[in-house]
Design a protein around this motif. Structure first.
Motif, PDB file in Angstrom:
ATOM      1  N   ALA A 147       0.805  -1.301   0.069  1.00 30.51           N
ATOM      2  CA  ALA A 147      -0.144   0.218   0.109  1.00 30.51           C
ATOM      3  C   ALA A 147       0.778   1.349   0.040  1.00 30.51           C
ATOM      4  CB  ALA A 147      -1.085  -0.024   1.167  1.00 30.51           C
ATOM      5  N   SER A 148       0.411   2.282  -0.883  1.00 32.03           N
ATOM      6  CA  SER A 148       1.178   3.512  -0.995  1.00 32.03           C
ATOM      7  C   SER A 148       0.207   4.622  -0.945  1.00 32.03           C
ATOM      8  CB  SER A 148       2.072   3.488  -2.193  1.00 32.03           C
ATOM      9  OG  SER A 148       2.823   4.560  -2.365  1.00 32.03           O
ATOM     10  N   THR A 149       0.956   5.895  -0.979  1.00 35.67           N
ATOM     11  CA  THR A 149       0.044   7.127  -1.099  1.00 35.67           C
ATOM     12  C   THR A 149       0.365   7.795  -2.385  1.00 35.67           C
ATOM     13  OG1 THR A 149       1.767   8.513   0.276  1.00 35.67           O
ATOM     14  CG2 THR A 149      -0.213   7.489   1.465  1.00 35.67           C
ATOM     15  N   SER A 150       1.372   7.192  -3.150  1.00 37.03           N
ATOM     16  CA  SER A 150       1.599   8.071  -4.571  1.00 37.03           C
ATOM     17  C   SER A 150       1.902   6.882  -5.543  1.00 37.03           C
ATOM     18  CB  SER A 150       2.788   8.910  -4.472  1.00 37.03           C
ATOM     19  OG  SER A 150       3.965   8.316  -3.865  1.00 37.03           O
ATOM     20  N   THR A 151       1.842   7.227  -6.802  1.00 39.61           N
ATOM     21  CA  THR A 151       2.018   6.260  -7.855  1.00 39.61           C
ATOM     22  C   THR A 151       2.655   7.201  -9.074  1.00 39.61           C
ATOM     23  OG1 THR A 151       1.688   4.603  -9.326  1.00 39.61           O
ATOM     24  CG2 THR A 151      -0.186   5.944  -8.728  1.00 39.61           C
ATOM     25  N   THR A 152       3.227   6.844 -10.112  1.00 36.68           N
ATOM     26  CA  THR A 152       3.783   7.376 -11.114  1.00 36.68           C
ATOM     27  C   THR A 152       3.425   6.717 -12.452  1.00 36.68           C
ATOM     28  OG1 THR A 152       5.497   8.347  -9.854  1.00 36.68           O
ATOM     29  CG2 THR A 152       5.716   8.551 -12.265  1.00 36.68           C
ATOM     30  N   VAL A 153       3.106   7.387 -13.342  1.00 36.62           N
ATOM     31  CA  VAL A 153       2.961   6.844 -14.802  1.00 36.62           C
ATOM     32  C   VAL A 153       2.984   7.714 -15.831  1.00 36.62           C
ATOM     33  CG1 VAL A 153       0.509   7.016 -14.960  1.00 36.62           C
ATOM     34  CG2 VAL A 153       1.338   5.381 -16.298  1.00 36.62           C
TER      35      VAL A 153
ATOM     36  N   VAL B  30       2.890  12.302 -11.580  1.00 36.33           N
ATOM     37  CA  VAL B  30       2.861  11.549 -10.279  1.00 36.33           C
ATOM     38  C   VAL B  30       1.503  11.803  -9.667  1.00 36.33           C
ATOM     39  CG1 VAL B  30       3.936  11.908  -7.851  1.00 36.33           C
ATOM     40  CG2 VAL B  30       5.334  12.174 -10.025  1.00 36.33           C
ATOM     41  N   MET B  31       0.663  10.848  -8.927  1.00 35.54           N
ATOM     42  CA  MET B  31      -0.612  11.140  -8.318  1.00 35.54           C
ATOM     43  C   MET B  31      -0.557  10.475  -6.891  1.00 35.54           C
ATOM     44  SD  MET B  31      -1.934   9.048 -11.533  1.00 35.54           S
ATOM     45  CE  MET B  31      -0.187   9.128 -11.963  1.00 35.54           C
ATOM     46  N   ASN B  32      -0.806  11.499  -6.125  1.00 37.73           N
ATOM     47  CA  ASN B  32      -0.785  11.636  -4.710  1.00 37.73           C
ATOM     48  C   ASN B  32      -2.380  11.079  -4.165  1.00 37.73           C
ATOM     49  OD1 ASN B  32       1.915  11.958  -3.932  1.00 37.73           O
ATOM     50  ND2 ASN B  32       1.625  13.998  -4.546  1.00 37.73           N
ATOM     51  N   VAL B  33      -2.275  10.185  -3.380  1.00 36.71           N
ATOM     52  CA  VAL B  33      -3.741   9.682  -2.900  1.00 36.71           C
ATOM     53  C   VAL B  33      -3.857   9.754  -1.577  1.00 36.71           C
ATOM     54  CG1 VAL B  33      -5.108   7.583  -3.072  1.00 36.71           C
ATOM     55  CG2 VAL B  33      -3.744   8.006  -5.077  1.00 36.71           C
ATOM     56  N   SER B  34      -5.218  10.377  -1.148  1.00 38.89           N
ATOM     57  CA  SER B  34      -5.397  10.537   0.451  1.00 38.89           C
ATOM     58  C   SER B  34      -6.752  10.218   0.651  1.00 38.89           C
ATOM     59  CB  SER B  34      -5.035  11.952   0.851  1.00 38.89           C
ATOM     60  OG  SER B  34      -5.700  12.795   0.089  1.00 38.89           O
ATOM     61  N   GLY B  35      -6.981   9.697   2.097  1.00 43.40           N
ATOM     62  CA  GLY B  35      -8.395   9.332   2.430  1.00 43.40           C
ATOM     63  C   GLY B  35      -8.403   8.065   3.175  1.00 43.40           C
ATOM     64  N   GLU B  36      -9.184   8.355   4.300  1.00 43.13           N
ATOM     65  CA  GLU B  36      -9.177   7.242   5.162  1.00 43.13           C
ATOM     66  C   GLU B  36     -10.492   6.257   4.748  1.00 43.13           C
ATOM     67  OE1 GLU B  36      -9.771   8.676   9.157  1.00 43.13           O
ATOM     68  OE2 GLU B  36      -7.985   9.614   8.964  1.00 43.13           O
TER      69      GLU B  36
ATOM     70  N   ARG C 196      -4.123  11.325 -25.170  1.00 40.21           N
ATOM     71  CA  ARG C 196      -3.679   9.997 -24.793  1.00 40.21           C
ATOM     72  C   ARG C 196      -4.069   9.547 -23.466  1.00 40.21           C
ATOM     73  NH1 ARG C 196       2.866   8.807 -23.149  1.00 40.21           N
ATOM     74  NH2 ARG C 196       2.719   6.741 -22.859  1.00 40.21           N
ATOM     75  N   LEU C 197      -4.314   8.224 -23.602  1.00 37.87           N
ATOM     76  CA  LEU C 197      -4.893   7.662 -22.495  1.00 37.87           C
ATOM     77  C   LEU C 197      -3.822   7.219 -21.508  1.00 37.87           C
ATOM     78  CD1 LEU C 197      -7.449   6.954 -20.621  1.00 37.87           C
ATOM     79  CD2 LEU C 197      -7.500   4.945 -21.886  1.00 37.87           C
ATOM     80  N   HIS C 198      -3.703   7.533 -20.139  1.00 42.59           N
ATOM     81  CA  HIS C 198      -2.991   6.768 -19.324  1.00 42.59           C
ATOM     82  C   HIS C 198      -3.422   5.884 -18.106  1.00 42.59           C
ATOM     83  CE1 HIS C 198      -0.279  10.270 -20.704  1.00 42.59           C
ATOM     84  NE2 HIS C 198      -1.492  11.001 -20.520  1.00 42.59           N
ATOM     85  N   THR C 199      -2.835   4.952 -17.615  1.00 44.18           N
ATOM     86  CA  THR C 199      -3.421   3.977 -16.904  1.00 44.18           C
ATOM     87  C   THR C 199      -2.461   3.696 -15.622  1.00 44.18           C
ATOM     88  OG1 THR C 199      -4.767   2.703 -18.371  1.00 44.18           O
ATOM     89  CG2 THR C 199      -4.367   1.714 -16.271  1.00 44.18           C
ATOM     90  N   ALA C 200      -2.743   4.486 -14.517  1.00 48.38           N
ATOM     91  CA  ALA C 200      -1.877   4.430 -13.476  1.00 48.38           C
ATOM     92  C   ALA C 200      -2.617   3.273 -12.211  1.00 48.38           C
ATOM     93  CB  ALA C 200      -1.701   5.441 -12.409  1.00 48.38           C
ATOM     94  N   ALA C 201      -1.588   2.592 -11.526  1.00 50.64           N
ATOM     95  CA  ALA C 201      -1.957   1.725 -10.594  1.00 50.64           C
ATOM     96  C   ALA C 201      -1.366   2.117  -9.154  1.00 50.64           C
ATOM     97  CB  ALA C 201      -1.841   0.252 -11.090  1.00 50.64           C
ATOM     98  N   ILE C 202      -2.248   1.705  -8.115  1.00 51.26           N
ATOM     99  CA  ILE C 202      -1.609   1.729  -6.877  1.00 51.26           C
ATOM    100  C   ILE C 202      -2.577   0.995  -5.855  1.00 51.26           C
ATOM    101  CG2 ILE C 202      -3.236   3.726  -6.384  1.00 51.26           C
ATOM    102  CD1 ILE C 202      -1.200   5.139  -4.532  1.00 51.26           C
ATOM    103  N   THR C 203      -1.827   0.389  -4.714  1.00 53.63           N
ATOM    104  CA  THR C 203      -2.531  -0.345  -3.802  1.00 53.63           C
ATOM    105  C   THR C 203      -2.846   0.683  -2.598  1.00 53.63           C
ATOM    106  OG1 THR C 203      -1.132  -2.156  -4.555  1.00 53.63           O
ATOM    107  CG2 THR C 203      -2.298  -2.071  -2.262  1.00 53.63           C
ATOM    108  N   VAL C 204      -4.018   0.473  -2.029  1.00 55.71           N
ATOM    109  CA  VAL C 204      -4.488   1.185  -0.993  1.00 55.71           C
ATOM    110  C   VAL C 204      -4.953   0.251   0.160  1.00 55.71           C
ATOM    111  CG1 VAL C 204      -4.958   3.320  -2.106  1.00 55.71           C
ATOM    112  CG2 VAL C 204      -6.773   1.605  -1.799  1.00 55.71           C
ATOM    113  N   HIS C 205      -4.820   0.487   1.377  1.00 53.36           N
ATOM    114  CA  HIS C 205      -5.456  -0.546   2.317  1.00 53.36           C
ATOM    115  C   HIS C 205      -6.782   0.020   3.145  1.00 53.36           C
ATOM    116  CE1 HIS C 205      -5.026  -3.654   5.261  1.00 53.36           C
ATOM    117  NE2 HIS C 205      -5.494  -2.655   6.371  1.00 53.36           N
ATOM    118  N   VAL C 206      -7.722  -1.020   3.194  1.00 58.17           N
ATOM    119  CA  VAL C 206      -8.949  -0.277   3.566  1.00 58.17           C
ATOM    120  C   VAL C 206      -9.191  -1.070   4.970  1.00 58.17           C
ATOM    121  CG1 VAL C 206     -11.301  -0.630   3.424  1.00 58.17           C
ATOM    122  CG2 VAL C 206     -10.039  -0.297   1.277  1.00 58.17           C
ATOM    123  N   THR C 207      -9.421  -0.447   5.988  1.00 60.48           N
ATOM    124  CA  THR C 207      -9.662  -0.882   7.341  1.00 60.48           C
ATOM    125  C   THR C 207     -11.082  -1.544   7.496  1.00 60.48           C
ATOM    126  OG1 THR C 207     -10.312   1.231   8.310  1.00 60.48           O
ATOM    127  CG2 THR C 207      -8.014   0.846   8.144  1.00 60.48           C
TER     128      THR C 207
END
Length: 302
Positions: free
Chosen positions: A191-197, A201-207, A291-302
């Protein structure tokens, strides 16, 4: 209907589903208180590996609509005769959606500019594909898949009938296929809070909490500067799909940021309702300069 306190105590003591029929039976037992056209072979399939889910009440989503892990929901079924697909080359996958009357559905509402969205994902959550199939007049859909690697794949359909008992209700149905050959599993990234494609660079936040609507924010940057040239894609500035590690449960994260022109960003807000705790793999699709971009990131759900 009013039920006496004696009856309510009896109902609380029993572990039962609260449905109108059960309520009527309890009330009756206790009495009132004194004071709710081609590729015809597509229409045969084996349901033996498809997990069962309960049907929803009319107009309400059931668990199948929430996680997509069934080929049938509320009388609507995803049919295909294909149990295997070839490895290493592009291929077509044909299927139908049949309604409660057993006939192929041909009337679908347009959702995010398409009548049906199709997704492919391997069991280790690699190889993501998001496709918009074509439908023939007889209700047979054809999804043109890029080359698949060996393994077990789950193929999802997301749609909204425009007629019948399910009119206006969102459905997600799926089936699995096997791609033969030696399988090389890929470990899920942590799990991470950022990813790149593609330099973005995409930063992801949220509980994120399982089974509860949560806000998820994605902020875009490139070369250290905020991205403000996101182009509309599927009637939004970014399309976000999630799959659960282990069972591949599906979720579509709905965009809250409205399209207000040809340039969006740098911050987008999504509504996330993920039905399972654990790790989820998110696939974020966005478009810049055509151009279409596809980024992937793992997040954890409690």
């Amino acid at each position: 209907m009013i039920v006496s306190s004696r009856c309510l105590s009896r109902r609380r003591a029993a572990v039962v589903a609260v449905v109108p029929v059960a309520l009527a039976l309890v009330a009756a037992a206790c009495g009132p208180d004194p004071g709710s056209g081609h590729h015809a072979s597509v229409l045969s399939m084996d349901h033996s590996s498809v997990p069962a889910t309960s049907s929803p009440m009319p107009g309400m989503p059931g668990m199948g609509a929430m996680d997509g892990l069934s080929s049938e929901q509320a009388g609507y079924t995803m049919f295909s005769s294909a149990a295997t697909l070839p490895s290493g080359k592009a291929t077509d996958y044909r299927f139908t959606i049949t309604g409660p009357n057993g006939k192929p559905v041909t009337a679908f509402a347009v959702t995010q500019t398409k009548r049906l969205h199709f997704y492919a994902i391997r069991s280790d959550l690699t190889g993501f594909q998001h496709i918009h199939p074509t439908m023939a007049s007889d209700g047979v859909w054809t999804a043109s898949l890029a080359a698949l690697q060996p393994g077990t794949w789950r193929l999802f359909t997301q749609f909204t009938p425009d007629t019948g008992s399910g009119k206006g209700q969102d459905f997600v149905l799926s089936r699995t296929v096997t791609v033969p050959g030696p399988v090389t599993p890929v470990a899920l990234p942590e799990a991470s809070t950022s990813t790149t494609v593609d330099g973005y660079v995409m930063n992801v936040s949220g509980e994120l909490k399982a089974g509860t609507g949560s806000a998820l924010t994605v902020t875009f940057a490139k070369a250290g500067k905020p991205v403000t040239d996101l182009q509309p894609y599927l009637d939004t500035y970014a399309h976000l799909t999630a799959f659960h590690q282990g069972d591949q449960a599906f979720a579509h994260l709905h965009p809250e940021t409205k399209v207000h022109g040809d340039r969006g960003g740098p911050t987008l807000l999504f509504h996330a309702n993920l039905p399972r705790s654990g790790d989820w793999r998110l696939f974020l699709q966005f478009q810049t300069e055509g151009r279409l971009h596809t980024a992937a990131i793992t997040v954890h759900v409690t």
